[in-house]
Structure formats: structure tokens, C-alpha cells
Write an enzyme that holds these catalytic residues in place. Structure first.
Site: not given
Ligand code: OAD
Length: 235
Positions: A179, A57, A221, A109, A92-94, A60, A177
């Protein structure tokens, strides 16, 4: 299809950040490559080898400093500014949605930019250089060990009651975006449909749940959203 009064809920997934250079999960070269999900994205993995999980992490988290929001993130800000009732839910975690300017946003998340105390649950944004190293960090309140502020598999997604309420009230639901593999997010489409919303999917490849959308647009997107949203916000 969309006026200022339309109540819109958007769900985004890794695909919206792909054009910013963040790899998606299920690509052949995806984010999980070289890692078993159980090793780096479960509470059991953290217990078994916290250093491995921490390093994964931290890498990331450092990547956030190298990426920028793209035209897809920016188009969603124009849509939010145009509407009276708008909620953006991201898996998304960004932090690219908020850096683009999104305001009414739920990170179901969790968030890479934040860390959480394992003892007292205090959450703090920690993105300075000294917070991005391989040494564990302690809580500023109680000295407990900090963990990533991320929802791992077998943990509860965040703010579900607010999300479910918004889904039950929306007129239009758009998934972008993602799945459609991971629940409960993959179920939002069905929840919105059940309450009568018009549903739309925008994705590079047809997602798992493609047949349930009223409309599906295949493509990137960052290319589709600016065109669509310009049309909606000018009408
Ligand atoms: P996935 O990696 O499963 O799916 C990303 C989707 O984005 C794929 O269907 C791609 O076709 C699509 N895609 C790629 N580039 C795109 C682009 N430029 N424009 C539009 N679509 C594009 O990622 P998610 O569905 O977000 O959970 O994954 C859901 C959850 O699974 C993640 O939040 C994560 C993961 O396990 C946790 O970590 C709890």
C-alpha cells in the site's frame, strides 16, 4: 521490457499473499483488527505484555502451516530463474516466497518461522508443534527468552545496505501488493527512480505512491504476474 541481462529488484507486500488466504494489514478486516499496533508490533508492547504479543505471533506462526504459495509467488520464481541479476525484497513475514522456490530473497521485516534470543541474538527456525504453543521458549545456546524474529515499529529493517545497493544498480523496479504506507519500503520506488530505473506498480487498489510509478497495473498479483512474466520470459 525485460531481457535476461536486465537487473530487476522486486518489492512485495501483504497483497501477494492475500490470494493464499493471509489477510493484509490495512483491510477493514485486516490483520491488525482487534489489536492496536502499539500493543502487538512494538518493542514497548512486548515489554508491557509479552504474553499477549507472543500469543499473537504464535497464532500467525501456526497459520503458516495452513497456507500455500499462489501463482503470484510461483511466477516470481520463473522470473528469477530467467534473469542473471534479480533480488526479491519482501515486507512479508510469511515464508511463501521461499516455499515457492525464491532464492535471492531478503525478508526486510523478519520471518515468522524464526525466533530470536533476546540475550544473545541467536536466530533459529522453530516450526515444530512444540514451538507453536503459548508457553515461552528458551534459546538453545544461552537459555535466554526467545522473541519473534520480526521487525517491530521503531526497530531497524533488516539488510538495508544490501537493499540500497541493489536499488542503486537496478534497471527495473517492481512493487507488488503493497500500500506504500510504511517506510523505508515506500521510499524504494524513489531510490530506484533516482538511479534511473524504470518503475512499475502492481496492486489491487492504487497505492499511496501510485503517481510516481512509470507504469501501474491494477488487479490481483496472482492473475497479473503469471501473464506478464510468461510474456517476458518467452521473449
Ligand atoms: P498493506 O495491508 O498495507 O497493503 C496491502 C496492499 O495489497 C493493499 O494496497 C491492497 O490493495 C493490495 N492487495 C490486496 N490483495 C491483493 C492482490 N491479490 N494482489 C495485489 N495486491 C493486493 O500491506 P503492506 O503494504 O505489505 O510491517 O504493509 C507494509 C507493512 O505494514 C507490513 O510489512 C507491516 C505493516 O505494518 C510491519 O509489521 C513492520
Amino acid at each position: 521490457m525485460i531481457s535476461k541481462q536486465t537487473n530487476v529488484v522486486i518489492l512485495t507486500g501483504a497483497g501477494i499473499s492475500a490470494e493464499s488466504g493471509i489477510r493484509t494489514f490495512r483491510d477493514s478486516n485486516g490483520l491488525w483488527e482487534n489489536h492496536r499496533i502499539e500493543e502487538v508490533a512494538t518493542p514497548e508492547g512486548w515489554q508491557a505484555n509479552p504474553q499477549l504479543v507472543w500469543n499473537f505471533y504464535q497464532q500467525r506462526r501456526r497459520q503458516l502451516l495452513e497456507v500455500k504459495p499462489n501463482q503470484g509467488h510461483e511466477a516470481l520464481v520463473s522470473l528469477e530463474n530467467h534473469l542473471q541479476n534479480f533480488l526479491l525484497v519482501t515486507q512479508n513475514v510469511d515464508d511463501l516466497h521461499e516455499r515457492a522456490g525464491s532464492k535471492n530473497l531478503i525478508h526486510m521485516h523478519g520471518e515468522l518461522a524464526k525466533l530470536r534470543c533476546e540475550v544473545c541474538s541467536h536466530v533459529e527456525e522453530m516450526m515444530e508443534d512444540e514451538h507453536l504453543q503459548e508457553t515461552f521458549l528458551s534459546c538453545s545456546k544461552c537459555e535466554g527468552r526467545l522473541r519473534p524474529h520480526i521487525v517491530w515499529f521503531n526497530e531497524m529493517p533488516m539488510q538495508m545496505p544490501e537493499i540500497e545497493k541493489a536499488l542503486s544498480e537496478c534497471d527495473v523496479f517492481i512493487a507488488i501488493g503493497t500500500s506504500g504506507h510504511v517506510y523505508p519500503a515506500a521510499n524504494f520506488l524513489h531510490m530506484a527512480r533516482r538511479h534511473g530505473a524504470h518503475t512499475m506498480g502492481i496492486n489491487l487498489d492504487p497505492p499511496e505512491n501510485v503517481y510516481f510509478f512509470d507504469e501501474f497495473i491494477q488487479g490481483k498479483a496472482g492473475e497479473i504476474l503469471p501473464m506478464l512474466i510468461e510474456k517476458w520470459t518467452q521473449s
